[in-house]
Design an enzyme around this catalytic site. Sequence first.
Site, mmCIF file in Angstrom:
data_model
loop_
_atom_site.group_PDB
_atom_site.id
_atom_site.type_symbol
_atom_site.label_atom_id
_atom_site.label_comp_id
_atom_site.label_asym_id
_atom_site.label_seq_id
_atom_site.Cartn_x
_atom_site.Cartn_y
_atom_site.Cartn_z
ATOM 1 N N GLY A 3 2.620 4.545 1.066
ATOM 2 C CA GLY A 3 3.132 5.224 2.344
ATOM 3 C C GLY A 3 4.056 4.233 3.251
ATOM 4 N N PRO A 41 0.714 -1.321 -0.063
ATOM 5 C CA PRO A 41 0.054 0.045 -0.131
ATOM 6 C C PRO A 41 0.738 1.272 -0.184
ATOM 7 C CG PRO A 41 -0.042 -1.069 1.962
ATOM 8 C CD PRO A 41 0.658 -1.987 1.290
ATOM 9 N N LYS A 88 8.222 2.121 -0.064
ATOM 10 C CA LYS A 88 8.687 1.361 -1.191
ATOM 11 C C LYS A 88 9.854 2.251 -2.019
ATOM 12 C CE LYS A 88 4.881 0.792 -3.157
ATOM 13 N NZ LYS A 88 3.831 1.363 -2.214
ATOM 14 N N THR A 89 9.453 3.319 -2.020
ATOM 15 C CA THR A 89 10.525 4.307 -3.123
ATOM 16 C C THR A 89 11.736 4.559 -2.158
ATOM 17 O OG1 THR A 89 8.658 5.337 -4.189
ATOM 18 C CG2 THR A 89 10.840 6.344 -4.208
ATOM 19 N N LYS A 112 -5.546 -7.317 6.815
ATOM 20 C CA LYS A 112 -7.043 -7.554 7.449
ATOM 21 C C LYS A 112 -6.786 -7.840 8.986
ATOM 22 C CE LYS A 112 -8.955 -9.518 3.436
ATOM 23 N NZ LYS A 112 -9.754 -10.855 2.726
ATOM 24 N N SER A 140 -13.894 -12.321 -0.549
ATOM 25 C CA SER A 140 -13.564 -12.789 0.778
ATOM 26 C C SER A 140 -14.685 -12.585 1.785
ATOM 27 C CB SER A 140 -12.394 -11.962 1.259
ATOM 28 O OG SER A 140 -12.366 -10.734 1.160
#
Length: 804
Positions: free
Chosen positions: A379, A377, A382-383, A742, A699
């Site tokens: 924030g 997701p 990753k970058t 979840k 789900s």
Amino acid sequence: MAKKNIDLEDQVEDIIDDSDPKLQIPKELPVLMLRDIVVFPYMVVPLFVGRDKSKNAIDESLSSHRMILLLTQKNAEVEDPKREDSYDVGTVALIMRMLKLPDGRIRILAQGIMRAKVVKLDENRPYYAARIKVLESPEKEKESLESEALMRNVRSDLEKATNLGKNIPPEVMIIAANVDEPGRLADLTASHLELKVKEAQALLAIIQPDIRLRKVYELLTKELELLDVQSKISTEAKGEMDKLQKQYFLRQQMKAIQKELGEGSELQEEILAYKEKLLKLKVAKEVREELEKQIQRLSQMHPESAETAVVRNYLDWMFALPWNKTTVDNLNLKKAKTILDEDHYGLNKVKERILEYLGVSKLSKKIKGPIICFVGPPGVGKTSLGRSIARALGRKFIRMSLGGIRDEAEIRGHRRTYVGAMPGRIVQGIRRCLSNNPVFMLDEVDKIGADFRGDPSSALLEVLDPEQNFSFRDHYLGVPYDLSKVMFITTANLLDTIQPAFRDRMEVIHLPGYTEEEKLQIALRHLIPKQISENALNEKMISFTKGVIKKIVSFYTREAGVRNLEREISAVCRKVARKVAEGKTKLSKITSQNIESYLGPPKIFKDQLHQANRVGVATGVAWTAAGGELLFVEATKMKGKGVLTLTGSLGDVMKESAQAALAYARSHARDFNVDPKIFAENDFHIHIPEGAIPKDGPSAGITMATVLLSVCTGMMIKWDVAMTGEITLRGQVLPVGGIKEKVLAAQRAGVKKMIIPLPNKKDLINIPKKILKEMKFIFVEDINQVFEHALMVSGKEKDKPKNT
């Protein structure tokens, strides 16, 4: 020491006739040892004498009969030769002149007379003395036709040699024309051939005149062949020199004309600069040939033509690329781990993968750059993780955002036939970093588009395939470029939108959302120090407690990453910065009690769960690109004809799950003491709040089955139980994805029990131990197990249990 002088004197002056009966050769003669020269009879040669024994031998010869034996050393390096260091056969010579030089050496002019063989050599005297045996030629026989023909051939070849540039004095040619003795002609010819010492000594040892002349003829023929080849080479070299001189003259004229016209001088300088760069460049043969071809084209173009600028730009790009410039990797694993830990908290799986790559690189120098895809997701870092990896490896870092790119040429470049053509963004990035092994981040690969200009995802297949990218061919460059050393890192929020072939080439690493504890540590270690610095504050002006950070996480942000958390911290810092600017110098301590004065009332309520057991309301959990979220499923029934209505902006898969849940409830109605007529006499309406947000996926199957059974039976659903799982028509519960996200969402909302499919039990290994202790997990395989744990057995139980 005796050596032959380079400047020969007149060799016909004072020639002695050995047929003179008055000339008597003694049986014992002083010996002069020679280096690198063999003297033949009838040969006049100047010699320099430096050794003491040689000088004494000359003095002895001049004081008696002026005769001396000239012997050649086998090894010219021997300074004090013995008997075994010289050849047996030498030449008796007559010293014609002698001159003492200022440096102590003696220069003599000697003429060979007869061959002689050393019988005994006396080395004990001040000079070498030898007892000799004169080797006289056999008595003259009647000249044969073969001997006459051989002499004619030798004379003819001597003339040919002279014509081919052999330096033979004219006087020698006259003597050779008039000599009628084979032996004398052989000696005369041999003395003017450039023979090695061994070859000349072998000729000197041959007594038979005819045999000696035949051997000389063979050597002369060989010399002629060499002279002929030498002449051809000289002619070709002269022709080449003439051609080069002509080209140089024409170029000078061209320069003069261009200078007069005011053009061309700068272009010529550029061409010379390109040629110098090409000499220093180490590239493949194909690349070198292409560069040479383009430089040659440029040299033939007019400086003001449009094509000149195109070729010049191409050459500039080619020479600017880092063909062989490689940064050295930091193979210190401990240091790399320290850097990764400094920059990011958690993310252990990613850090382990980078350290594994470093470990293999340390053992093998031929490892190819990995292609890693970070999926998670927004924030979660990753970058920024890509920058951290580059810093840990000691490599250059390039980031390229692929979001919204629809043109294949952005990746592969444009062909040079187009106006304004340029290389693709891959090659541009490599050029900017000036290294052929950077960390290259391709951001947002799940947001690449495709239209009539091509599919960039397909163009990236070659870039991200280790078996192909060693010869990546950009359309603009037109030659292969090696990308195998580049470490490619891609990022995405979802894998579903990525082309399957493209996804197959990447090693996918999932980055789930952070837990509350992880967000606390990230804020303390990274976000707060960063925002304090960016807002021109320091630790004496502002401080945060752990409690306030937890409150901001729980009541002001609800996200998988930490982007909004950083924004809220920044908002607090700005307000404090304003107070400091207004003159307040006291420390501003931010606590959970005063946070509302900075950020206002809470935006999100942690206890948003409906803390009451109700009929037809169940708590589900969903997995989105932003992380996990609670998903409330509501159902009701009303008089009708068995119609199922679904609202809440549901996708096709979720609608099918609702149909499957209803079908199971109808088929097993009697198992739950439900009158089957209820499905024919009532309409059912399933609604999922936040209807403006699209929802999809299987789900929520067991959640919808639970609410349907609840409205049919009137049994209440436990409010503190969350659930996720797919349902089949037979009532089986199938595994679903995004378990960690979840679980984190359920934990944030205060859920204490969670029902998940049994096959998903293995996914709990990624859940922090603290959450595993706080929550109870119920693993199910059948929908009946779900009903058993989610539905209230008796309606007499309290509707509102105490808050936990």
